[in-house]
Design an enzyme around this catalytic site. Structure first.
Site, PDB file in Angstrom:
ATOM      1  N   LYS A  53       0.799  -1.172  -0.045  1.00 59.57           N
ATOM      2  CA  LYS A  53      -0.016  -0.069   0.211  1.00 59.57           C
ATOM      3  C   LYS A  53       0.979   1.328  -0.099  1.00 59.57           C
ATOM      4  O   LYS A  53       0.626   2.313  -0.551  1.00 59.57           O
ATOM      5  CB  LYS A  53      -0.991   0.086   1.243  1.00 59.57           C
ATOM      6  CG  LYS A  53      -2.124  -0.985   1.140  1.00 59.57           C
ATOM      7  CD  LYS A  53      -2.701  -1.174   2.392  1.00 59.57           C
ATOM      8  CE  LYS A  53      -3.608  -2.386   2.048  1.00 59.57           C
ATOM      9  NZ  LYS A  53      -4.389  -2.748   3.286  1.00 59.57           N
ATOM     10  N   GLN A  97      -5.607  -1.529   9.370  1.00 58.99           N
ATOM     11  CA  GLN A  97      -5.205  -2.865   8.640  1.00 58.99           C
ATOM     12  C   GLN A  97      -5.613  -4.165   9.467  1.00 58.99           C
ATOM     13  O   GLN A  97      -5.484  -4.246  10.674  1.00 58.99           O
ATOM     14  CB  GLN A  97      -3.700  -2.778   8.598  1.00 58.99           C
ATOM     15  CG  GLN A  97      -3.050  -4.041   7.916  1.00 58.99           C
ATOM     16  CD  GLN A  97      -3.277  -4.094   6.436  1.00 58.99           C
ATOM     17  OE1 GLN A  97      -3.196  -3.079   5.720  1.00 58.99           O
ATOM     18  NE2 GLN A  97      -3.513  -5.506   5.890  1.00 58.99           N
ATOM     19  N   ASP A 120     -11.647   2.364   2.830  1.00 60.26           N
ATOM     20  CA  ASP A 120     -12.026   1.168   2.450  1.00 60.26           C
ATOM     21  C   ASP A 120     -13.380   0.856   2.762  1.00 60.26           C
ATOM     22  O   ASP A 120     -13.771  -0.550   2.644  1.00 60.26           O
ATOM     23  CB  ASP A 120     -11.248   0.088   3.565  1.00 60.26           C
ATOM     24  CG  ASP A 120     -10.840  -1.308   2.859  1.00 60.26           C
ATOM     25  OD1 ASP A 120     -11.058  -1.283   1.789  1.00 60.26           O
ATOM     26  OD2 ASP A 120     -10.355  -2.111   3.637  1.00 60.26           O
TER      27      ASP A 120
END
Ligand code: NAP
Length: 285
Positions: A53, A97, A120
């Site tokens: 990422k 995460q 996300d």
């Protein structure tokens, strides 16, 4: 059979994002475009994903901030980091995460991210927006699948689509996105009866279950479009998907390989969403 090349589509999209970021910079930006990754603990697979990422951000000129917290962090520790990032005007997107250590409440922590920075698409607020047909930041993996289907001009309207897997991260938003495009959608899961009969009835099958080579040739119809979200290891420890590619591919009209299919799109959509979040916050159209 046509292979759906996720690397190709991802590279094209990343080049577009990079030139858009450069254009915004040239015009002069008050705030920076930035992605913050909150990484609690030291899960080895996550370390690789986080590195990818950060690398993807660098590649397109987006700033990245890695906020690493120890395994034994308390809820309050993670909440305080999230709060700081929520208020930082140079942070356009925040992700927590996953997985996080078991002693922490994942849903509660996710929902501390302000929805406008939830790149996300995993806060209840963004999920609700997607579910109710409003403009939203969409979960990266299913969003990437839609980009692949569109890139290859695969017709969706009126098609029977079967999504195998119902996770909040993949299966559920995937089903909603296909529904929004006028597919007739069936969602299957571990308690589904006669799964093979259902998948055989599909024009489009998306498999996201985390079981290596699960979907076999007798589970798909001739000419089906097969999207493999899985990232698994086979008996030799080699990366593979939820679809038995060697068996299934000859029956498909289109299929994604693993690696090189959906995977490269996930990170690409994360940076696309970060740019999108920045543009929305700045009122850039
Ligand atoms: P998850 O949260 O573990 O969910 C798995 C889903 O699969 C559950 O809904 C489960 O049903 C269902 N399932 C499990 N076994 C099944 C079976 N035998 N038949 C039918 N359904 C079954 O997994 P996830 O996060 O959605 O991830 C799925 C896979 O995608 C994993 O391999 C993951 O590594 C991969 N992934 C890849 C990317 C990428 O970028 N390529 C991104 C995210 C995830 P129940 O709900 O009934 O338990």
């Amino acid at each position: 059979m046509q292979l759906i090349d996720g690397k190709l589509v991802a590279a094209k999209m990343r080049a577009e994002i990079a030139s858009e970021v450069a254009r915004l910079r040239e015009k002069g930006m008050k705030k920076q475009v930035g992605l913050a990754v909150i990484f609690v603990g030291d899960d080895p697979a996550s370390q690789v994903y986080v590195r990818n990422k950060i690398k993807a951000c660098e590649e397109v000129g987006i700033n990245s901030y890695l906020c690493k917290l120890p395994q034994d962090s308390s809820f309050e520790d993670v909440a305080a980091t999230t709060d700081k990032l929520n208020r930082d005007e140079n942070v356009s997107g925040i992700i927590l995460q996953l997985p996080i250590p078991r002693h922490l409440d994942e849903n509660k922590l996710i929902d501390l991210i302000v929805p406008q920075k939830d790149v996300d698409g995993c806060t209840a607020a963004q999920k609700g927006r997607l579910w109710t047909g409003r403009d939203s930041l969409v979960a990266c993996t299913p969003y990437g699948v839609m980009k692949l289907l569109d890139f290859y001009g695969i017709p969706l309207e009126g098609k029977n689509s079967v999504v195998v897997g119902r996770s909040n991260l993949v299966g559920k938003p995937m089903a909603q996105l296909l529904l929004d495009r006028n597919c007739t959608v069936t969602v299957c899961h571990s308690r589904t009866k006669d799964l093979a009969e259902i998948t055989r009835s599909a024009d489009i099958v998306v498999v996201a279950i985390g079981k290596a080579k699960f979907l076999k040739a007798d589970m798909v119809s001739e000419g089906a479009v097969v999207i493999d979200v899985g990232m698994d290891r086979d008996e030799n420890g080699k990366l593979c998907g939820d679809v038995d590619f060697d068996e299934v591919s000859s029956k498909c009209s289109y299929i994604t390989p693993v690696p090189g299919g959906v995977g490269p799109m996930t990170v690409t959509m994360l940076i696309a969403n970060t740019l999108e979040a920045y543009k929305k916050s700045e009122g850039v159209l």
